[in-house]
Design a protein around this motif. Sequence first.
Motif, short mmCIF file in Angstrom:
data_model
loop_
_atom_site.label_atom_id
_atom_site.label_comp_id
_atom_site.label_asym_id
_atom_site.label_seq_id
_atom_site.Cartn_x
_atom_site.Cartn_y
_atom_site.Cartn_z
N TRP A 36 -7.57 12.52 -6.13
CA TRP A 36 -6.94 12.29 -4.83
C TRP A 36 -5.45 12.01 -4.92
CZ3 TRP A 36 -10.56 8.41 -1.79
CH2 TRP A 36 -11.83 8.98 -1.63
N TRP A 37 -4.96 11.65 -6.10
CA TRP A 37 -3.62 11.08 -6.21
C TRP A 37 -2.54 11.99 -5.63
CZ3 TRP A 37 -3.65 8.93 -11.94
CH2 TRP A 37 -4.57 7.88 -12.02
N ASP A 38 -2.55 13.25 -6.03
CA ASP A 38 -1.48 14.15 -5.57
C ASP A 38 -1.51 14.30 -4.05
OD1 ASP A 38 -0.55 14.54 -8.12
OD2 ASP A 38 -1.60 16.44 -8.42
N ASP A 82 0.82 -1.21 0.00
CA ASP A 82 0.00 0.00 0.00
C ASP A 82 0.86 1.26 0.00
OD1 ASP A 82 0.69 -1.06 2.56
OD2 ASP A 82 -0.60 0.42 3.52
N LEU A 83 2.15 1.15 0.30
CA LEU A 83 3.06 2.29 0.18
C LEU A 83 3.52 2.40 -1.27
CD1 LEU A 83 5.24 2.03 3.41
CD2 LEU A 83 3.03 3.14 3.08
N SER A 84 2.60 2.77 -2.12
CA SER A 84 2.84 2.76 -3.56
C SER A 84 2.04 3.87 -4.22
CB SER A 84 2.46 1.40 -4.15
OG SER A 84 1.10 1.10 -3.88
N ASP A 85 2.25 4.01 -5.50
CA ASP A 85 1.61 5.09 -6.25
C ASP A 85 0.11 4.81 -6.39
OD1 ASP A 85 0.83 7.08 -8.00
OD2 ASP A 85 2.61 6.89 -9.26
N PRO A 86 -0.75 5.70 -5.92
CA PRO A 86 -2.19 5.46 -6.05
C PRO A 86 -2.65 5.36 -7.50
CG PRO A 86 -1.76 7.73 -5.37
CD PRO A 86 -0.46 6.99 -5.26
N ALA A 87 -1.84 5.83 -8.44
CA ALA A 87 -2.22 5.73 -9.85
C ALA A 87 -2.30 4.28 -10.32
CB ALA A 87 -1.21 6.50 -10.72
N VAL A 88 -1.63 3.35 -9.62
CA VAL A 88 -1.65 1.96 -10.05
C VAL A 88 -2.56 1.10 -9.18
CG1 VAL A 88 0.68 2.15 -11.00
CG2 VAL A 88 0.37 1.30 -8.65
N TRP A 89 -3.25 1.70 -8.22
CA TRP A 89 -4.13 0.92 -7.36
C TRP A 89 -5.36 0.47 -8.14
CZ3 TRP A 89 -4.33 4.46 -2.39
CH2 TRP A 89 -3.06 4.45 -1.78
#
Length: 271
Positions: A88-90, A72-79
Amino acid sequence: MPTPPPTGPLVTRDTVATQLRLLGVEPGEILLVHSSLSSLGWVNGGAVAVVRGLLDALGPAGTLVVPAQSGDLSDPAVWGNPPVPEEWWDRIRATMPPYDPLVTPARGVGVLPETVRTWPGALRSAHPQTSFAAVGPHAREITEGHAPDCRLGELSPLARLEELGARVLLLGAGYATCTCFHLAEYRIPAPRVAVGRPAPGGGWETVVEVSISSEQFDELGHDFERDRTVVRGKVGAAEVRLFPVADAVAYAERWLPLHRPREEDFPYPHV
């Protein structure tokens, strides 16, 4: 309606230790365990009893290792499970807490790894997304030196486990969870990807990494088990497999180039 009675079998700490010994787990060895607690049956004491049973089977000279990943400590763009709105990503990137091996919980790997991570004396490797936790005399040797740009390669605990003659125990878990296959991905031509995550000092960072995927690991495991010696048995109701890390990695190094798409056809974005 009344709650239905639990389904068995009844599993205890002694059940786990005794059945692991019968399977061939030896005192003093190093085990990399992938697990599914629910597959065992009704466990008296839950994950704590299973960890105690594993440590009983290994004895004081043995070392227990588990994946303690925090994907989960990852880029929300790939969730994708579930996704979050793009607006919300930024904000998520700007406020995501950085990795702390003492605090960040293990996610997506089951209850047992989180229990091992918080066990007295447990050590955890430093990679913010693909750490491993270990308990026992070899814990420091296995977890030290996990490079921040090497998720599951030569500078990860997997390579140390291979060198130390560790074995993999799939405790109710399938080959799709078998992290040591990823070590083979680092040894064959593979695309590299940009991986985003929170930076240690705050903010956001991007590192270039080998692209990894467990998408075909069930198929790989099926062939590995057909062609190589894999000890099979049960602990409680759980199907169990036991095999050397080195054997699995060597087999995957030969299997993956024959069954994976070429780099230009690889189904993941690469750089």
